[in-house]
Design an enzyme around this catalytic site. Sequence first.
Site, short mmCIF file in Angstrom:
data_model
loop_
_atom_site.label_atom_id
_atom_site.label_comp_id
_atom_site.label_asym_id
_atom_site.label_seq_id
_atom_site.Cartn_x
_atom_site.Cartn_y
_atom_site.Cartn_z
N GLY A 12 0.82 -1.21 0.00
CA GLY A 12 0.00 0.00 0.00
C GLY A 12 0.85 1.25 0.00
CB ILE A 13 -0.12 4.68 -0.31
CG1 ILE A 13 0.58 5.96 -0.70
CG2 ILE A 13 -1.32 4.93 0.55
CD1 ILE A 13 -0.23 6.74 -1.75
N GLY A 14 2.54 4.66 1.77
CA GLY A 14 3.08 5.07 3.08
C GLY A 14 4.46 4.47 3.29
CD GLU A 66 -5.61 1.26 -5.77
OE1 GLU A 66 -5.85 0.62 -4.74
OE2 GLU A 66 -6.18 2.33 -6.03
N GLY A 125 -7.20 1.07 -2.36
CA GLY A 125 -7.45 -0.36 -2.57
C GLY A 125 -7.34 -1.18 -1.30
C1 LIG Z 1 -3.15 4.00 -3.70
C2 LIG Z 1 -3.65 2.91 -2.90
O1 LIG Z 1 -4.76 2.88 -2.57
S1 LIG Z 1 -2.58 1.66 -2.48
C3 LIG Z 1 -3.67 0.52 -1.66
C4 LIG Z 1 -3.86 0.81 -0.19
N1 LIG Z 1 -4.55 2.07 0.06
C5 LIG Z 1 -4.75 2.52 1.31
O2 LIG Z 1 -4.34 1.88 2.27
C6 LIG Z 1 -5.45 3.84 1.40
C7 LIG Z 1 -5.53 4.37 2.81
N2 LIG Z 1 -4.20 4.51 3.39
C8 LIG Z 1 -3.43 5.65 3.27
O3 LIG Z 1 -3.75 6.60 2.57
C9 LIG Z 1 -2.12 5.69 4.03
O4 LIG Z 1 -1.62 4.38 4.13
C10 LIG Z 1 -2.27 6.30 5.49
C11 LIG Z 1 -2.72 7.75 5.38
C12 LIG Z 1 -3.25 5.50 6.31
C13 LIG Z 1 -0.89 6.24 6.15
O5 LIG Z 1 0.09 6.74 5.31
P1 LIG Z 1 1.44 7.40 5.92
O6 LIG Z 1 2.14 8.09 4.81
O7 LIG Z 1 2.21 6.38 6.67
O8 LIG Z 1 0.78 8.43 6.89
P2 LIG Z 1 1.30 9.32 8.07
O9 LIG Z 1 1.73 8.53 9.24
O10 LIG Z 1 2.26 10.32 7.50
O11 LIG Z 1 -0.08 10.05 8.47
C14 LIG Z 1 -0.80 10.84 7.54
C15 LIG Z 1 -1.51 11.94 8.32
O12 LIG Z 1 -2.44 11.33 9.22
C16 LIG Z 1 -2.22 11.77 10.54
N3 LIG Z 1 -2.51 10.67 11.47
C17 LIG Z 1 -2.04 9.41 11.40
N4 LIG Z 1 -2.51 8.69 12.44
C18 LIG Z 1 -3.30 9.52 13.17
C19 LIG Z 1 -4.07 9.36 14.36
N5 LIG Z 1 -4.12 8.19 14.99
N6 LIG Z 1 -4.76 10.42 14.82
C20 LIG Z 1 -4.71 11.61 14.18
N7 LIG Z 1 -4.00 11.83 13.04
C21 LIG Z 1 -3.30 10.79 12.54
C22 LIG Z 1 -0.74 12.14 10.57
O13 LIG Z 1 -0.46 13.08 11.60
C23 LIG Z 1 -0.55 12.77 9.19
O14 LIG Z 1 -1.04 14.09 9.22
P3 LIG Z 1 -0.34 15.26 8.34
O15 LIG Z 1 -0.65 14.87 6.91
O16 LIG Z 1 -1.04 16.49 8.77
O17 LIG Z 1 1.12 15.20 8.64
#
Ligand SMILES: CC(=O)SCCNC(=O)CCNC(=O)[C@H](O)C(C)(C)COP(=O)(O)OP(=O)(O)OC[C@H]1O[C@@H](n2cnc3c(N)ncnc32)[C@H](O)[C@@H]1OP(=O)(O)O
Length: 333
Positions: free
Chosen positions: A99-101, A124, A222
């Site tokens: 996934g993304i991240g 994806e 995804g």
């Molecule tokens: C393209 C695709 O779809 S690939 C297939 C999988 N797709 C997915 O999983 C889609 C949903 N998932 C995602 O978009 C990402 O995996 C995420 C957002 C869940 C995590 O990605 P990461 O890059 O590791 O995120 P990160 O740890 O930097 O957090 C993103 C933001 O959420 C905030 N956040 C994360 N956890 C929490 C929490 N528990 N409470 C409050 N805010 C939170 C962070 O502070 C950050 O905020 P900012 O943008 O203001 O800095």
Amino acid sequence: MLQTTPMDIHGRFNFGIANSFQRAIINNAKTVIVEINTSLPTCLGGMNESVHISDVDYVVETDNEPIMTMASPMITGVDRKVARLIVEEIRSGACIQLGIGSLPNAVGAMIAQSDLTDLGVHTEMLADSYLEMFEAGKITNHKKALDTGKFVYTFALGSQRLYDFIDNNPGCASCSVDYTNSLRNISANDNVISINNAIEVDLYGQVSSESAGYRQITGTGGQFDFAYGAYHSKGGKSFICLSSTIIDNTGKLQSRIRPVFDPGSIVTLPRTITHYVVTEYGRVCLKGKSTWERAEALISIAHPAFRDELIKAAEHMKIWNKGNSENKICTAA
Ligand SMILES: CC(=O)SCCNC(=O)CCNC(=O)[C@H](O)C(C)(C)COP(=O)(O)OP(=O)(O)OC[C@H]1O[C@@H](n2cnc3c(N)ncnc32)[C@H](O)[C@@H]1OP(=O)(O)O
């Protein structure tokens, strides 16, 4: 209006790095305009990766801007701990979706240095970590039952080096998202390993990956499709990974494993399909567990500073009973 490569000798304009839903847009558009960009790689199919001139109303030529690149996310020490716990569960011949991240990226980097062989890709998003695994000789795609020998993806996002790799590469198949994300296609491959990040997980095992309360952070992407697809794949496993804590905007440490979600938090995975959850404190498998066993497993991988209050919350929620034991909560980190 869609960006494409210049027309080829067969009268087709290729969608380049983003196939996703371009064909669906064209099928529903009153007027189809293609904007030519010679910087786009030609991404072979696959499925629905191009449009024929007979379906195009206007062609626009522009300055051929370089296409968007994305640097690989920084990998932290916590990411490495989580990645190690996941890579231990992967066997040679598995079919990988990242996934993304930063956490999925850390897994890719660790796989590149592992002894794993003959991995396949059905995903994806295609990112640089797949290229890293391929260059390390880990990916052959030979063990895939569906699209054997090919990297299957719907869009690529990464470096120019990644775009050069997919350009005119018959080993890569660009397919529309209804193909890549279909439950049937994902689970057609055995040993699917799906690795995705989450925002929070509650004690019931529900996963929230899109919002924190009413704050919308991202979309579903995804995640559901691949977690469910891995669940249906023979030998498949889906991993939801997250650091155990986050520092909130008041500077306070907060647990990302919570008793319940705040109002507004969106459930991305229902508890019925959450398989493995991993933090830097351990890896737990929730499949087949009862409600109180799930709570116990999740508390065992929460940050130690929050375990007592999570146990109290679980008692209040009536999902902590005599079978649960504080003594069984181990500290793995
Ligand atoms: C393209 C695709 O779809 S690939 C297939 C999988 N797709 C997915 O999983 C889609 C949903 N998932 C995602 O978009 C990402 O995996 C995420 C957002 C869940 C995590 O990605 P990461 O890059 O590791 O995120 P990160 O740890 O930097 O957090 C993103 C933001 O959420 C905030 N956040 C994360 N956890 C929490 C929490 N528990 N409470 C409050 N805010 C939170 C962070 O502070 C950050 O905020 P900012 O943008 O203001 O800095």
